[in-house]
Write an enzyme that holds these catalytic residues in place. Structure first.
Site, mmCIF file in Angstrom:
data_model
loop_
_atom_site.group_PDB
_atom_site.id
_atom_site.type_symbol
_atom_site.label_atom_id
_atom_site.label_comp_id
_atom_site.label_asym_id
_atom_site.label_seq_id
_atom_site.Cartn_x
_atom_site.Cartn_y
_atom_site.Cartn_z
ATOM 1 C CB CYS A 61 35.980 42.974 30.693
ATOM 2 S SG CYS A 61 35.512 44.729 30.642
ATOM 3 C CG HIS A 104 34.801 38.568 35.187
ATOM 4 N ND1 HIS A 104 35.514 39.566 35.785
ATOM 5 C CD2 HIS A 104 34.577 37.638 36.156
ATOM 6 C CE1 HIS A 104 35.719 39.274 37.056
ATOM 7 N NE2 HIS A 104 35.156 38.099 37.298
ATOM 8 C CG HIS A 132 33.890 44.282 34.480
ATOM 9 N ND1 HIS A 132 35.148 44.163 33.949
ATOM 10 C CD2 HIS A 132 33.566 43.069 34.975
ATOM 11 C CE1 HIS A 132 35.570 42.918 34.129
ATOM 12 N NE2 HIS A 132 34.630 42.237 34.745
#
Length: 163
Positions: free
Chosen positions: A101, A42, A30
């Site tokens: 992301c 994010h 991530h």
């Protein structure tokens, strides 16, 4: 230029505003943009682009500073990276192949939405577009195919916030 990728195990001492942070998650990494004062921005699937405390995003996992794209593409200025990240807070629209992301973080830092990990997983045989497409449309019934596939890191963050 300093090393583009600095590996850390949850050590926050050297993180600078504008750095891309790469969090080890189950199956995927991530990504987030560090904006200073212990905060990151994010992209998540369920809640869109969020501004959150770094400690809430870490979730007891390892993370890395990963500015590796800087080798090929000059990064924006730090104030511009932070401004661009903050300008997208609240934006919706997640897609594993075009707006996840990693795409978000690399666009903020380098001006180019790039995602290496999905391509690497497809090339490595760890992910199949046709299998992903059929499983996502059957599980959701939407027929939206691969657009419903999600980086597990992008969903685990939303779920952790609910707990």
């Amino acid at each position: 230029m300093a090393d583009a990728v600095v590996y850390r195990d949850s050590n926050q001492d050297d993180i600078q505003p504008g750095d891309l942070l790469k969090f080890q998650r189950d199956g995927f990494f991530h990504f987030a943009v560090y904006i200073g004062d212990g905060m990151v921005v994010h992209q998540t699937k369920d809640e869109g682009v969020l501004k959150q405390r770094l400690r809430d995003v870490i979730q007891q996992c390892s993370f890395y500073i990963d500015n590796s794209l800087d080798i090929d593409i000059r990064p924006k200025s730090i104030p511009q990276i932070v401004k661009d990240a903050l300008s997208k807070v609240g934006r919706q629209g997640y897609n594993l192949f075009s707006s996840n992301c990693e795409h978000f973080a690399t666009w903020c830092r380098n001006g180019t939405a790039s995602c290496k990990q999905v391509g690497e997983k497809i090339k490595g045989g760890l992910m199949s577009v046709s299998n992903a497409s059929s499983s996502s449309s059957s599980s959701t019934g939407s027929g939206d195919s691969a657009a419903n596939i999600v980086c597990k890191g992008c969903t685990s963050l939303s779920k952790a916030k609910e707990q």
